[in-house]
Motif scaffolding. Sequence first.
Motif, PDB file in Angstrom:
ATOM      1  N   PRO A  48      23.709  15.321 -34.883  1.00  0.00           N
ATOM      2  CA  PRO A  48      25.017  15.336 -34.210  1.00  0.00           C
ATOM      3  C   PRO A  48      26.093  16.114 -34.969  1.00  0.00           C
ATOM      4  CG  PRO A  48      24.056  13.150 -34.098  1.00  0.00           C
ATOM      5  CD  PRO A  48      23.174  13.958 -35.010  1.00  0.00           C
ATOM      6  N   PHE A  49      26.889  16.836 -34.203  1.00  0.00           N
ATOM      7  CA  PHE A  49      28.055  17.573 -34.683  1.00  0.00           C
ATOM      8  C   PHE A  49      27.709  18.766 -35.576  1.00  0.00           C
ATOM      9  CE2 PHE A  49      29.721  13.206 -33.997  1.00  0.00           C
ATOM     10  CZ  PHE A  49      30.597  13.505 -32.966  1.00  0.00           C
ATOM     11  N   THR A  50      26.431  19.104 -35.676  1.00  0.00           N
ATOM     12  CA  THR A  50      26.062  20.228 -36.531  1.00  0.00           C
ATOM     13  C   THR A  50      25.338  21.338 -35.774  1.00  0.00           C
ATOM     14  OG1 THR A  50      23.889  19.339 -37.156  1.00  0.00           O
ATOM     15  CG2 THR A  50      25.797  18.661 -38.486  1.00  0.00           C
ATOM     16  N   GLY A  51      24.651  20.971 -34.712  1.00  0.00           N
ATOM     17  CA  GLY A  51      23.841  21.936 -33.986  1.00  0.00           C
ATOM     18  C   GLY A  51      22.529  22.252 -34.692  1.00  0.00           C
ATOM     19  N   ILE A  52      22.261  21.547 -35.804  1.00  0.00           N
ATOM     20  CA  ILE A  52      21.036  21.774 -36.571  1.00  0.00           C
ATOM     21  C   ILE A  52      19.860  21.073 -35.898  1.00  0.00           C
ATOM     22  CG2 ILE A  52      19.861  21.368 -38.774  1.00  0.00           C
ATOM     23  CD1 ILE A  52      22.600  21.520 -40.124  1.00  0.00           C
ATOM     24  N   GLU A  53      18.766  21.799 -35.742  1.00  0.00           N
ATOM     25  CA  GLU A  53      17.545  21.215 -35.209  1.00  0.00           C
ATOM     26  C   GLU A  53      16.720  20.663 -36.373  1.00  0.00           C
ATOM     27  OE1 GLU A  53      15.514  24.208 -33.022  1.00  0.00           O
ATOM     28  OE2 GLU A  53      17.106  24.453 -31.525  1.00  0.00           O
ATOM     29  N   TRP A  54      16.557  19.351 -36.420  1.00  0.00           N
ATOM     30  CA  TRP A  54      15.793  18.716 -37.493  1.00  0.00           C
ATOM     31  C   TRP A  54      14.337  18.648 -37.057  1.00  0.00           C
ATOM     32  CZ3 TRP A  54      16.442  12.916 -39.243  1.00  0.00           C
ATOM     33  CH2 TRP A  54      15.645  12.700 -40.370  1.00  0.00           C
ATOM     34  N   ASN A  55      13.535  19.560 -37.566  1.00  0.00           N
ATOM     35  CA  ASN A  55      12.129  19.629 -37.175  1.00  0.00           C
ATOM     36  C   ASN A  55      11.334  18.548 -37.903  1.00  0.00           C
ATOM     37  OD1 ASN A  55       9.373  20.366 -36.754  1.00  0.00           O
ATOM     38  ND2 ASN A  55      10.047  22.447 -36.251  1.00  0.00           N
ATOM     39  N   LEU A  56      10.787  17.623 -37.138  1.00  0.00           N
ATOM     40  CA  LEU A  56      10.049  16.493 -37.702  1.00  0.00           C
ATOM     41  C   LEU A  56       8.536  16.680 -37.615  1.00  0.00           C
ATOM     42  CD1 LEU A  56      12.285  13.694 -36.154  1.00  0.00           C
ATOM     43  CD2 LEU A  56      12.136  14.294 -38.575  1.00  0.00           C
ATOM     44  N   GLY A  57       8.125  17.815 -37.070  1.00  0.00           N
ATOM     45  CA  GLY A  57       6.700  18.071 -36.956  1.00  0.00           C
ATOM     46  C   GLY A  57       6.007  17.036 -36.075  1.00  0.00           C
ATOM     47  N   TYR A  58       4.806  16.669 -36.472  1.00  0.00           N
ATOM     48  CA  TYR A  58       4.031  15.744 -35.658  1.00  0.00           C
ATOM     49  C   TYR A  58       4.505  14.293 -35.802  1.00  0.00           C
ATOM     50  CZ  TYR A  58       1.000  19.661 -34.720  1.00  0.00           C
ATOM     51  OH  TYR A  58       0.524  20.876 -34.303  1.00  0.00           O
ATOM     52  N   LEU A  59       5.503  14.081 -36.657  1.00  0.00           N
ATOM     53  CA  LEU A  59       6.116  12.762 -36.741  1.00  0.00           C
ATOM     54  C   LEU A  59       7.079  12.540 -35.573  1.00  0.00           C
ATOM     55  CD1 LEU A  59       6.257  10.239 -38.571  1.00  0.00           C
ATOM     56  CD2 LEU A  59       8.170  11.324 -39.777  1.00  0.00           C
ATOM     57  N   TYR A  60       7.540  13.640 -34.995  1.00  0.00           N
ATOM     58  CA  TYR A  60       8.529  13.553 -33.923  1.00  0.00           C
ATOM     59  C   TYR A  60       8.073  12.706 -32.730  1.00  0.00           C
ATOM     60  CZ  TYR A  60      11.586  14.679 -30.042  1.00  0.00           C
ATOM     61  OH  TYR A  60      12.414  14.572 -28.963  1.00  0.00           O
ATOM     62  N   PRO A  61       6.884  12.947 -32.152  1.00  0.00           N
ATOM     63  CA  PRO A  61       6.503  12.152 -30.988  1.00  0.00           C
ATOM     64  C   PRO A  61       6.467  10.657 -31.278  1.00  0.00           C
ATOM     65  CG  PRO A  61       4.646  13.473 -31.787  1.00  0.00           C
ATOM     66  CD  PRO A  61       5.873  13.977 -32.457  1.00  0.00           C
ATOM     67  N   VAL A  62       6.027  10.283 -32.480  1.00  0.00           N
ATOM     68  CA  VAL A  62       5.982   8.856 -32.841  1.00  0.00           C
ATOM     69  C   VAL A  62       7.389   8.273 -32.867  1.00  0.00           C
ATOM     70  CG1 VAL A  62       5.327   7.200 -34.628  1.00  0.00           C
ATOM     71  CG2 VAL A  62       3.866   9.175 -34.172  1.00  0.00           C
ATOM     72  N   LEU A  63       8.288   8.961 -33.569  1.00  0.00           N
ATOM     73  CA  LEU A  63       9.661   8.457 -33.691  1.00  0.00           C
ATOM     74  C   LEU A  63      10.395   8.483 -32.359  1.00  0.00           C
ATOM     75  CD1 LEU A  63      10.720  10.112 -37.079  1.00  0.00           C
ATOM     76  CD2 LEU A  63       9.970   7.760 -36.661  1.00  0.00           C
ATOM     77  N   SER A  64      10.156   9.510 -31.557  1.00  0.00           N
ATOM     78  CA  SER A  64      10.832   9.611 -30.272  1.00  0.00           C
ATOM     79  C   SER A  64      10.379   8.515 -29.312  1.00  0.00           C
ATOM     80  CB  SER A  64      10.582  10.993 -29.653  1.00  0.00           C
ATOM     81  OG  SER A  64      11.379  11.184 -28.510  1.00  0.00           O
ATOM     82  N   ILE A  65       9.098   8.224 -29.315  1.00  0.00           N
ATOM     83  CA  ILE A  65       8.565   7.161 -28.448  1.00  0.00           C
ATOM     84  C   ILE A  65       9.097   5.799 -28.891  1.00  0.00           C
ATOM     85  CG2 ILE A  65       6.441   5.908 -27.866  1.00  0.00           C
ATOM     86  CD1 ILE A  65       5.045   8.689 -27.853  1.00  0.00           C
ATOM     87  N   ILE A  66       9.149   5.579 -30.207  1.00  0.00           N
ATOM     88  CA  ILE A  66       9.726   4.333 -30.721  1.00  0.00           C
ATOM     89  C   ILE A  66      11.197   4.232 -30.339  1.00  0.00           C
ATOM     90  CG2 ILE A  66      10.384   3.115 -32.837  1.00  0.00           C
ATOM     91  CD1 ILE A  66       7.800   4.172 -34.097  1.00  0.00           C
ATOM     92  N   PHE A  67      11.892   5.372 -30.411  1.00  0.00           N
ATOM     93  CA  PHE A  67      13.314   5.402 -30.044  1.00  0.00           C
ATOM     94  C   PHE A  67      13.515   4.979 -28.591  1.00  0.00           C
ATOM     95  CE2 PHE A  67      16.337   8.065 -27.672  1.00  0.00           C
ATOM     96  CZ  PHE A  67      17.532   7.542 -28.146  1.00  0.00           C
ATOM     97  N   VAL A  68      12.716   5.521 -27.679  1.00  0.00           N
ATOM     98  CA  VAL A  68      12.848   5.189 -26.258  1.00  0.00           C
ATOM     99  C   VAL A  68      12.614   3.698 -26.027  1.00  0.00           C
ATOM    100  CG1 VAL A  68      11.882   5.539 -23.957  1.00  0.00           C
ATOM    101  CG2 VAL A  68      12.234   7.503 -25.465  1.00  0.00           C
TER     102      VAL A  68
END
Length: 316
Positions: free
Chosen positions: A135-155
């Motif tokens: 937020p507020f930076t426009g930076i894309e934080w690339n989480l690699g293959y950890l992203y789908p796990v964290l995103s699903i947990i987030f939802v």
Amino acid sequence: MNYFLEFSLAFILTVSMLFPFLTFMRKIKVGQHIRPEGPNMHNYKEGTPTMAGAIFIPMAVIATLIFDRSYPMLILAISTMGFWAVGLADGLIQTLLHRAKGLTGLQKLSFQILIALIAYIFIQRINPHLYTFIPFTGIEWNLGYLYPVLSIIFVAGMSNASNLTDGLDGLAGGTYLISSIGLLVFSIIKGLPLTMTLALMGGVLAFLFYNVKPAKIFMGDIGSLALGGYVGIVGMLYGYELWMILLFPIFVIEALSVTMQVTSFKLFKKRIFKMSPIHHHFELSGYSELQVTIGFWISQAIFTFIMVGGILWILR
């Protein structure tokens, strides 16, 4: 012009359908069963009709799809209805079997994760990404293959957070509506589709006419799981998970209070709050239900004002 129509149509459909639904629920004497571990001051709510989400969520989805049937909107609508279905199953078990609890926590979480996983698969077909925006930076934080796990947990977490907030008359609905103002401004700035956000705002506003204290009908898990699920899927769809946390902080605080309470008790046999979620802590501290609800609404309004101000300031 369409945006006004989406909001208005969802509002009108919900208002017109909720009254006969409320009358029907009263006639068949199907109502809320208060959990014994909850505050004693809520016992008077026993038997109050519930499952209003059975009306305002589908009405919002119908209004949405009348005006926008794009692929992203279909993902949002179908996913939201998936969480709605989990709440429906939970509510039917409670009401038909006259139980305070429906699905077990593990069953509910399993369905939420499954819905989030299916949504993720379809989202990756139209917006493949392994990052979340800071937020507020426009930076894309690339989480690699950890992203789908964290995103699903987030939802799943946002769906549960909304559900945990639904404990006082008008609390979850009012908090969601105020938060959605921030989401609406954010969507306009970022060029995100507004249709379903507006439709849900119209549906929730109509529901609040029946839910503010003293509530004539409760939202039920069928509504709260779907609202939180929608917020989560919006974040997943565009990589805005962290933004959603900042736009809906009361939901997050409610969920964190439960996590802290359970963790503290299991590890140290001590409670941090008098009762969790945290809105019950304030009730047991001497504040009335109405005072707690309004206090949370005001807090969310302040958060929303700060977020909107921050977004506009960055883009000035």
